[in-house]
Write an enzyme that holds these catalytic residues in place. Structure first.
Site, PDB file in Angstrom:
ATOM      1  N   ASP A 222       0.886  -1.162   0.000  1.00 31.12           N
ATOM      2  CA  ASP A 222       0.000   0.000   0.000  1.00 31.12           C
ATOM      3  C   ASP A 222       0.924   1.213   0.000  1.00 31.12           C
ATOM      4  O   ASP A 222       1.439   1.602   1.041  1.00 31.12           O
ATOM      5  CB  ASP A 222      -0.901  -0.002   1.233  1.00 31.12           C
TER       6      ASP A 222
ATOM      7  N   GLU B 124      -1.031  -1.288  -4.950  1.00 29.23           N
ATOM      8  CA  GLU B 124      -2.245  -0.525  -5.227  1.00 29.23           C
ATOM      9  C   GLU B 124      -1.992   0.430  -6.391  1.00 29.23           C
ATOM     10  O   GLU B 124      -1.011   1.170  -6.396  1.00 29.23           O
ATOM     11  CB  GLU B 124      -2.671   0.273  -3.995  1.00 29.23           C
TER      12      GLU B 124
ATOM     13  N   ASP C 101      -2.693   1.205   6.793  1.00 27.40           N
ATOM     14  CA  ASP C 101      -1.791   0.917   5.672  1.00 27.40           C
ATOM     15  C   ASP C 101      -1.371  -0.557   5.680  1.00 27.40           C
ATOM     16  O   ASP C 101      -1.213  -1.176   4.628  1.00 27.40           O
ATOM     17  CB  ASP C 101      -0.535   1.794   5.753  1.00 27.40           C
TER      18      ASP C 101
END
Length: 194
Positions: A7, A68, A141
């Site tokens: 992330d 991501e 996160d």
């Protein structure tokens, strides 16, 4: 298959590692957040993120890295740092010849909860349940990184250059990569007490 989820973020970059076994059995291996201080210069922040991601990739030798996909947001500074961190994750993976997949937040939510519009708390609860964790990973996160790894295990279609990498390796490189993966798996299983 060991999957490392990222992330991306410049201050906090979530890293989650899972193993996808037979019959889509998913096992938790590791979760952490690589941090950089907003009090240092941008180049040193990027170096801290890169070094942290490189250390995780060397330690866990993943078969795939799931990152991501970054979209433009209203805050240009945030999206710039996020995009830079995503690029560093791709670079670190490419240097280790690890295939990279990009997944959107909607894809991850859909894979985890069945609802592409799920709230963050719903995703965190499902990550906890899917991986049989005793508590939700924190900060967010970290949970998001695990969600990206799970998403890739369940929906690997976001892979970039998936099969091409193997074709460009020599027989010796393939043997070395396989030996490194097996060694890492043995170490991880030993650490788990298996």
């Amino acid at each position: 298959m060991i999957i490392l989820g990222v992330d991306p973020g410049l201050t906090r970059c979530g890293v989650g590692v899972i193993e996808a076994g037979e019959h889509r059995r998913l096992s938790f291996i590791h979760v952490d957040v690589v941090r950089s201080s907003p009090d240092i210069t941008q180049d040193l922040r990027l170096l801290a993120i890169y070094n942290g991601l490189s250390e995780k990739m060397d330690r866990f030798a993943p078969d795939a890295v799931s990152i991501e996909r970054v979209f433009a947001q209203s805050n240009r500074n945030t999206v710039l740092g996020t995009a830079q961190a995503a690029g560093l994750a791709m670079l670190a993976a490419a240097q280790r010849n690890i295939p990279v997949a990009l997944h959107t937040p909607t894809e991850a939510k859909l894979a985890i909860t069945g609802n592409g519009q799920a709230q963050k708390i719903q995703v965190e609860r499902m990550v906890t349940r899917i991986l049989n964790l005793t508590k939700m990973p924190t900060p967010a996160d970290a949970a998001d990184a695990l969600a990206l790894a799970i998403c890739h295990a369940l929906r690997p279609a976001g892979a970039l250059q998936g099969g091409e990498r193997e074709q460009h390796l020599t027989a010796a490189q393939r043997q070395w990569a396989e030996a490194a993966q097996n060694s890492t798996r043995r170490r991880i299983n030993h650490d788990r007490g298996m």
